[in-house]
Each structure stands twice: as C-alpha cells, then as structure tokens.
Scaffold this active site. Sequence first.
Site, PDB file in Angstrom:
ATOM      1  CE  LYS A  51      -2.270  -2.813  -0.518  1.00  0.00           C
ATOM      2  NZ  LYS A  51      -2.190  -3.975  -0.934  1.00  0.00           N
ATOM      3  N   GLY A 176      -0.189 -14.488 -13.754  1.00  0.00           N
ATOM      4  CA  GLY A 176      -1.026 -14.289 -12.368  1.00  0.00           C
ATOM      5  C   GLY A 176      -2.033 -12.814 -12.280  1.00  0.00           C
ATOM      6  CB  ALA A 317      -5.069  -9.444   6.711  1.00  0.00           C
ATOM      7  CG  HIS A 441     -23.589  17.327  -2.956  1.00  0.00           C
ATOM      8  ND1 HIS A 441     -23.613  16.802  -3.498  1.00  0.00           N
ATOM      9  CD2 HIS A 441     -23.465  18.641  -3.481  1.00  0.00           C
ATOM     10  CE1 HIS A 441     -23.163  18.043  -4.738  1.00  0.00           C
ATOM     11  NE2 HIS A 441     -22.613  18.475  -5.064  1.00  0.00           N
TER      12      HIS A 441
HETATM   13  P1  NAI Z   1      -5.004 -15.367  -6.762  1.00  0.00           P
HETATM   14  O1  NAI Z   1      -5.345 -16.513  -6.317  1.00  0.00           O
HETATM   15  O2  NAI Z   1      -5.632 -13.649  -6.837  1.00  0.00           O
HETATM   16  O3  NAI Z   1      -4.614 -14.867  -8.544  1.00  0.00           O
HETATM   17  C1  NAI Z   1      -3.825 -15.848  -9.035  1.00  0.00           C
HETATM   18  C2  NAI Z   1      -3.525 -15.982 -10.701  1.00  0.00           C
HETATM   19  O4  NAI Z   1      -3.223 -16.512 -11.048  1.00  0.00           O
HETATM   20  C3  NAI Z   1      -4.918 -16.276 -11.455  1.00  0.00           C
HETATM   21  O5  NAI Z   1      -5.803 -15.415 -11.813  1.00  0.00           O
HETATM   22  C4  NAI Z   1      -4.447 -17.618 -11.382  1.00  0.00           C
HETATM   23  O6  NAI Z   1      -5.396 -18.255 -12.724  1.00  0.00           O
HETATM   24  C5  NAI Z   1      -3.346 -17.140 -12.644  1.00  0.00           C
HETATM   25  N1  NAI Z   1      -2.529 -18.694 -12.969  1.00  0.00           N
HETATM   26  C6  NAI Z   1      -2.957 -19.806 -12.069  1.00  0.00           C
HETATM   27  N2  NAI Z   1      -1.647 -20.409 -12.789  1.00  0.00           N
HETATM   28  C7  NAI Z   1      -1.062 -19.653 -14.277  1.00  0.00           C
HETATM   29  C8  NAI Z   1      -0.585 -20.160 -14.854  1.00  0.00           C
HETATM   30  N3  NAI Z   1       0.319 -21.520 -14.834  1.00  0.00           N
HETATM   31  N4  NAI Z   1      -0.038 -19.765 -15.923  1.00  0.00           N
HETATM   32  C9  NAI Z   1      -1.127 -18.417 -15.938  1.00  0.00           C
HETATM   33  N5  NAI Z   1      -1.461 -17.823 -15.245  1.00  0.00           N
HETATM   34  C10 NAI Z   1      -2.258 -18.596 -13.976  1.00  0.00           C
HETATM   35  O7  NAI Z   1      -3.713 -14.910  -6.259  1.00  0.00           O
HETATM   36  P2  NAI Z   1      -2.658 -13.624  -5.753  1.00  0.00           P
HETATM   37  O8  NAI Z   1      -2.727 -12.775  -6.638  1.00  0.00           O
HETATM   38  O9  NAI Z   1      -1.210 -14.476  -5.891  1.00  0.00           O
HETATM   39  O10 NAI Z   1      -2.648 -13.669  -4.299  1.00  0.00           O
HETATM   40  C11 NAI Z   1      -2.873 -14.830  -3.744  1.00  0.00           C
HETATM   41  C12 NAI Z   1      -3.733 -14.103  -2.005  1.00  0.00           C
HETATM   42  O11 NAI Z   1      -3.557 -13.133  -1.515  1.00  0.00           O
HETATM   43  C13 NAI Z   1      -5.071 -14.576  -2.653  1.00  0.00           C
HETATM   44  O12 NAI Z   1      -6.286 -15.480  -1.955  1.00  0.00           O
HETATM   45  C14 NAI Z   1      -5.318 -12.792  -2.298  1.00  0.00           C
HETATM   46  O13 NAI Z   1      -7.200 -12.738  -2.215  1.00  0.00           O
HETATM   47  C15 NAI Z   1      -4.618 -12.404  -1.428  1.00  0.00           C
HETATM   48  N6  NAI Z   1      -4.254 -11.331  -1.182  1.00  0.00           N
HETATM   49  C16 NAI Z   1      -5.069  -9.638  -1.374  1.00  0.00           C
HETATM   50  C17 NAI Z   1      -4.852  -8.922  -1.142  1.00  0.00           C
HETATM   51  C18 NAI Z   1      -6.120  -7.957  -0.951  1.00  0.00           C
HETATM   52  O14 NAI Z   1      -7.122  -8.056  -0.581  1.00  0.00           O
HETATM   53  N7  NAI Z   1      -5.635  -6.795  -1.459  1.00  0.00           N
HETATM   54  C19 NAI Z   1      -3.881  -8.348  -1.421  1.00  0.00           C
HETATM   55  C20 NAI Z   1      -2.711  -9.021  -2.134  1.00  0.00           C
HETATM   56  C21 NAI Z   1      -3.111 -10.784  -1.286  1.00  0.00           C
END
Ligand code: NAI
Length: 462
Positions: A51, A176, A317, A441
């Site tokens: 952030k 991803g 979180a 507003h």
């Molecule tokens: P994610 O599960 O959100 O996204 C991973 C993406 O990678 C998916 O769209 C998937 O289809 C793609 N993918 C998987 N294998 C692939 C391949 N071989 N080739 C191409 N694409 C592929 O995972 P991410 O972004 O790593 O986040 C992990 C966790 O951390 C999530 O559960 C997320 O909610 C959490 N997180 C939450 C945040 C927030 O609430 N702002 C910030 C950062 C993380």
Amino acid sequence: MSSYDVIVIGSGPGGYVCAIRCAQLGLKTAIVEGRETLGGTCLNVGCIPSKALLHASHMLHEAEHNFAAMGLKGKAPSVDWDAMKAYKDTVIGQNTGGVEFLMKKNKIDWLKGWGSIPAAGQVKVGDETHSAKHIIVASGSEPSTLPGIEVDEKIVVTSTGALELGKIPKSLVVIGAGVIGLELGSVYARLGSDVTVIEYLDAITPGMDTEVARSFQKLLTKQGIKFQLGAAVQSVTVKNKKATVSYQLRKDDSAHDLTADTVLVATGRKPYTDGLGLEALGVTLSDRGQIITDANYATNIAGIYAIGDAIAGPMLAHKAEDEGMAVAEGIAGQHPHVNYDVIPGVIYTHPEVGTVGKTEEQLKEEGRAYKVGKFSFMGNGRAKANFAGDGFVKLLADAQTDRILGAHIIGPMAGDLIHEVCVAMEFGAAAEDIARTCHAHPTYSEAVREAALACGDGAIHM
Ligand code: NAI
C-alpha cells in the site's frame, strides 16, 4: 517452562488480533513469532508495504497526469527508488512496532522463535517447551509458485521480492491476473516499467463480477498495462540477467516467449504449516494443505484450533482477524459468529475495486430473481472535481424484497465505500434503506446512494 491459557502461533492479523482478544477476555496469553518483527506477511511483506508503494506511485501518476489540468504547473517529480523503499520500510516499522506495543499493553508474552507442537497442550519454541490449554495455529500462507519456475527473489520474484527490487525494471512480466499481480503490476507500470500480465483464464480477477472485471481490465489497459489472457505459463528461464517466460495459448496451443528484466509470479498462495508437527499429531489437512476445522475453528485434536490463511476460505487479513476474535471469544465461553456472506474484498489499484456479497453471475446460477442498480462516478460531482470519474457502483438486490444481495464498486475509494453496504447487509437492509439515508454532498458515497435509488424509482443524477 511457562504455562498459559492460550498460545497463538503466528503474529499476522489473525494471530495478533486473536491474542489481544484472548487477553482482553482475561486469558493468560502468549504469541509465537519467528520473524524479527511482529505482524506476519501482511505487515512485513504484504498488505502494508504494497500500500505504501501503491500510494507513492499513485502520487506520481497524479503529478504526471492531472496536476497541470488543476493549475499545478512545473516538472513532475522524479523517482528516487531507494528513498521510496525507505519510506515503505518506515511504514512497515511503524506498523510492526505498533503491534509490539499492543502486545505489551495487553501483557501478552512474545515467545521469539519458530514454534512447533510436540503434543496437544505443548508448544516448543527454541529449546523451551511451554504448556497451554488452548493452542491456536495462525501460521498464514506462502506464495504458491508453478512447477518449472525457480524463484530467486531477484529476477524471478514473488510478491516478497517485488517489494525489494534493486531497481525499477524496464520490463516486467506478471504471471497471474489476481490481486497481487494487478496491485504490484500497477505500481511498476506507474513507475515506468513496461508491464505485461499473463493470465491462464480468459478474464482477469477470477470470481469477480464480470462487468466489473471487464471495466477494470479496460481501465488498467488505459494505464498502459498489457494483458495476455488465456495463456498457460509453462516455464521461466533466466539468462544474462533476463528472464524468458514461455507460455502456451489455450485457444490454439501455440507456444510463445516473452523476455523481461523481472518476472513476478503471482499465481496464488498456499497454507504455511511447515515445521509445526501437525502431521505427527494427526491433525487433519485437506488435499490443498489447509487445516480442517469445525465451526468453532477446532481441529480434530482437542485443544488445537486454526484460523486465517491456514484454513479454508478467502486468504484475506480481515477474514483472519474476524476468525481470531471469534476463536478467542469461543474459548472464553461466548457465542461468536463470523458472517462469511459479508466479507468484503478490495483491490487497492487506482481506481480501487471493492466487492461484497453475491456477483450477478452467482445470482443467475442460483436462479434468483434480482434487480441491478448502477451509478457511474461520471455523475458524481466530487469524483469529477478529483479526476476520478472512472468506474461505477453496482448494487444487486432481491427483485421482490429489495434486500441487498451484493455490491460491486470500481472507482475512487471503493475500498472504503463498500463498507456502507457491508453494514447495511449485516442489518439485512433493503436498497431503499440506503436510498432513504441522507448522504453528505459532495462525497463519493453519494454514488452508493444513487445506485440504491437506481434499484427503485431511479437515480437522480443520471
Ligand atoms: P490469486 O489467486 O488472486 O490469482 C492468481 C492468478 O494466477 C489467477 O487468476 C490464476 O488463474 C492465475 N494463474 C495460475 N496459474 C497460472 C499459469 N500457469 N499461467 C497463467 N496464469 C496462472 O492469487 P494472488 O494474486 O497471488 O494472491 C494470493 C492471495 O493473496 C489471494 O487469496 C488474495 O486474495 C490475497 N491477497 C489479497 C490482497 C487484497 O485483499 N488486496 C492483496 C494481495 C493478496
């Protein structure tokens, strides 16, 4: 050997919140953490540092793109990357120090080191074994990379390495199009990197309301991020300090390569339970490595509980925090409840995305009769003044009862705006309840009210 009512293993948002709640409820509590600082992934290498970089890079974007139009003339600032990383580290320090202060304030012992559970009722940290009536595993998650990809955290990085790059890469490939890939991808795009996101599916942000996901992709594309969807990454090879990503397009199996200075692997996370001794104890895990718990977060072994990323559900979180409070309250004899239907999800890009409840696709699948109220930020005076007119609020309500079923916001401060709808949903509110609530507003929140009005007789400013 000390004895406690509760020992929490892991000091991320799930663990430290749980420990504070335990202490507040009169339980003698200790927390185990092996990192140098408290706060887990979120505070040290996740939510908080990302952030800081998102904020700094957004300020740069504003200076480059909107300042002149507001009458703020002069050269846009240049980026001192080391100073930006130092700012990020200061923010981390303030937050992790804050958690340490809270531990002291609540008289929670920090057992420094990596913990394991040699037997129910015992936690071993270093050479010492402590006893506890209740052990709560809040050990979190770690990046889950792909076979064929070796992460060195310098050229091929996870989110951890992406926060510490030696220099801003000229080119970045993100594998991803999930939350991590898009947040960090947009940081580097704003700092000048040529960013390409490769995604296996045919859309970004799987699980998101399709209309919002499409609009999100368009807006990110406008910011210069390129997308290669429907592409399965096979391998990454590093040569002469460059990484080549090999991928196959799913539509025709054609093979392609893309070379970049840095590759960010953001293909999800998996529970981190290494070294805890869960298998020897006989704690049941799912085939994805998640600790199986019941509605009270109890595992199959008496006195051992688990919460947060280490168990099922969204890896967020705030979900972990709620579970942390709930498990503490349950141990103290209360009757807590986490409402999994009202857990917001936020992506901290610009514009932000904030979502809660059902998507339109889910409602269709359930065969539910629903209505949609939509309002564009272009019709919101505050947003127009702030060059923040991109995006919209979409409210989904039951066609007969008007009860709010979900909300999907893409636009300025969406991550804060969504909570008005969360509270409304917790109270079982109808769209009309929001529509009849006076909103100040000019605020962005008027867009939420207008979407609620659009579920009834119509929005005013559209
Ligand atoms: P994610 O599960 O959100 O996204 C991973 C993406 O990678 C998916 O769209 C998937 O289809 C793609 N993918 C998987 N294998 C692939 C391949 N071989 N080739 C191409 N694409 C592929 O995972 P991410 O972004 O790593 O986040 C992990 C966790 O951390 C999530 O559960 C997320 O909610 C959490 N997180 C939450 C945040 C927030 O609430 N702002 C910030 C950062 C993380």
